[in-house]
Design a protein around this motif. Sequence first.
Motif, mmCIF file in Angstrom:
data_model
loop_
_atom_site.group_PDB
_atom_site.id
_atom_site.type_symbol
_atom_site.label_atom_id
_atom_site.label_comp_id
_atom_site.label_asym_id
_atom_site.label_seq_id
_atom_site.Cartn_x
_atom_site.Cartn_y
_atom_site.Cartn_z
ATOM 1 N N LEU A 74 5.268 -0.028 16.555
ATOM 2 C CA LEU A 74 5.531 -0.628 14.939
ATOM 3 C C LEU A 74 4.331 -1.573 14.725
ATOM 4 O O LEU A 74 3.801 -1.397 13.609
ATOM 5 N N ARG A 75 3.997 -2.158 15.647
ATOM 6 C CA ARG A 75 2.991 -3.057 15.473
ATOM 7 C C ARG A 75 1.533 -2.477 15.175
ATOM 8 O O ARG A 75 0.720 -2.959 14.105
ATOM 9 N N THR A 76 1.169 -1.449 15.755
ATOM 10 C CA THR A 76 -0.013 -0.636 15.580
ATOM 11 C C THR A 76 0.132 0.038 14.042
ATOM 12 O O THR A 76 -0.986 0.286 13.384
ATOM 13 N N LYS A 77 1.214 0.484 13.861
ATOM 14 C CA LYS A 77 1.466 1.101 12.496
ATOM 15 C C LYS A 77 1.153 0.237 11.391
ATOM 16 O O LYS A 77 0.750 0.639 10.436
ATOM 17 N N ARG A 133 -2.259 -2.038 7.265
ATOM 18 C CA ARG A 133 -3.213 -3.168 6.687
ATOM 19 C C ARG A 133 -4.519 -2.371 6.515
ATOM 20 O O ARG A 133 -5.085 -2.985 5.686
ATOM 21 N N ARG A 134 -5.080 -1.949 7.661
ATOM 22 C CA ARG A 134 -6.313 -1.514 7.607
ATOM 23 C C ARG A 134 -6.671 -0.493 6.547
ATOM 24 O O ARG A 134 -7.761 -0.807 5.575
ATOM 25 N N GLU A 188 -8.794 0.769 1.143
ATOM 26 C CA GLU A 188 -8.587 1.044 -0.213
ATOM 27 C C GLU A 188 -9.127 -0.022 -1.076
ATOM 28 O O GLU A 188 -9.568 0.438 -2.288
ATOM 29 N N ARG A 189 -8.684 -1.216 -0.772
ATOM 30 C CA ARG A 189 -9.305 -2.189 -2.008
ATOM 31 C C ARG A 189 -10.713 -2.381 -1.920
ATOM 32 O O ARG A 189 -11.259 -2.444 -2.839
ATOM 33 N N LEU A 190 -11.306 -2.067 -0.651
ATOM 34 C CA LEU A 190 -12.725 -2.084 -0.721
ATOM 35 C C LEU A 190 -13.203 -0.903 -1.519
ATOM 36 O O LEU A 190 -14.062 -1.091 -2.220
ATOM 37 N N ARG A 191 -12.360 0.284 -1.521
ATOM 38 C CA ARG A 191 -13.237 1.346 -2.381
ATOM 39 C C ARG A 191 -12.791 1.331 -3.614
ATOM 40 O O ARG A 191 -13.889 1.522 -4.451
#
Length: 372
Positions: A162-165, A170-171, A176-179
């Motif tokens: 769950l933490r990895t997901k 978030r990554r 997407e925000r950077l794009r």
Amino acid sequence: MSRLSTGTIVSLAICAAVLAGLVATYVARRPIELNALDVVLPLAACGALLARRRHPVAAVIVAAASTVAYYPYAKLDGPLLVVIFVALYTAADRGHLAAAVATGAAALLAMGYGESGGVRHVDDSMFIMIAGWVVAAIAFGGVTRNRRAYLEAARQLALDALRTKEEEARRRAGEERLRIARELHDVIGHNISLINVQAAAALHGLKKRPEDAEAALRTIKDTSKETLRELRTTLGVLRQVDEDAPTGPAAGLALLDELVKASGLRVRTETSGPLDALPTEVDLASARIIREALTNVSRHAGTDQATLTVTNKSGNIIIRVEDEGPGTQYDGGTGYGIQGMRERATALGGTLEAGPRPEGGFRVTARLPLTP
């Protein structure tokens, strides 16, 4: 007042049952003369049982010693064996398997040695049954501990997944925000810079050369219209869910002449090698890098001339934009324009270098591999 734990309640219930069994044995066998061990040893065993969760090793040793000593020397033959079985189970369940095995083996050896003295308190079948219960108690304690450890490991794996997901989400959101920021910068930055340059030219020539001012204002009008159109197109693309959809309105290298003309600069263009049928992402990134590099020339170089070289060589697209202007301030490549170009090149496995030329001016060189 604190509530009793489930383990304490179970221990109290077992002790109550053992003591009730001893009382029932005494009542059934009256009149019988009791000694101190008939009272001390059961109480010691029950006390050890109550402490089995906090001090499992000490509890199993005391319970075993009390039980082994009880049957040869006490007058009553009550159900005190239950105590040692529970203590052995608890020690194994708490991870003290070696202590449980050693104590159980010592208790059986002591019982066997006592039975070899002439007076038999238990026959062979009873001794084998007791040994079987000792082994079963230890084995059951080990099984429950392993099961608990397995469930804890499964729970931890689920939490890690769950933490990895969440981290992946978030990554991806950050990417997407950077794009989006990069797309908006590419669409707006170039045209706004051109509008700014043309507005300055119009103001400068408004009185002296009205015809130049009129041309500059016409360019501002056309550029602002184009900016609004591209902005609407970009926002429409960014709202699409399909990741395979086009990522922006910019044309590729097939419309290189239009890109150069839109810069408002006098650009000497040189091309080498085939520039058609390029991978879509390479074609788009090339156009974006050229556009941003020419925008930087218009904004910072202090000149309206530049040289653009685009080469398809050895499986790479090489882009070089140079100018000979005096420049303004070089930020070491940390500005958003250069940073965005570098991110585009890096995302495709390529490189981008930007900095002053030794002979003067500024150079941007990008290498984009055609295959990942």
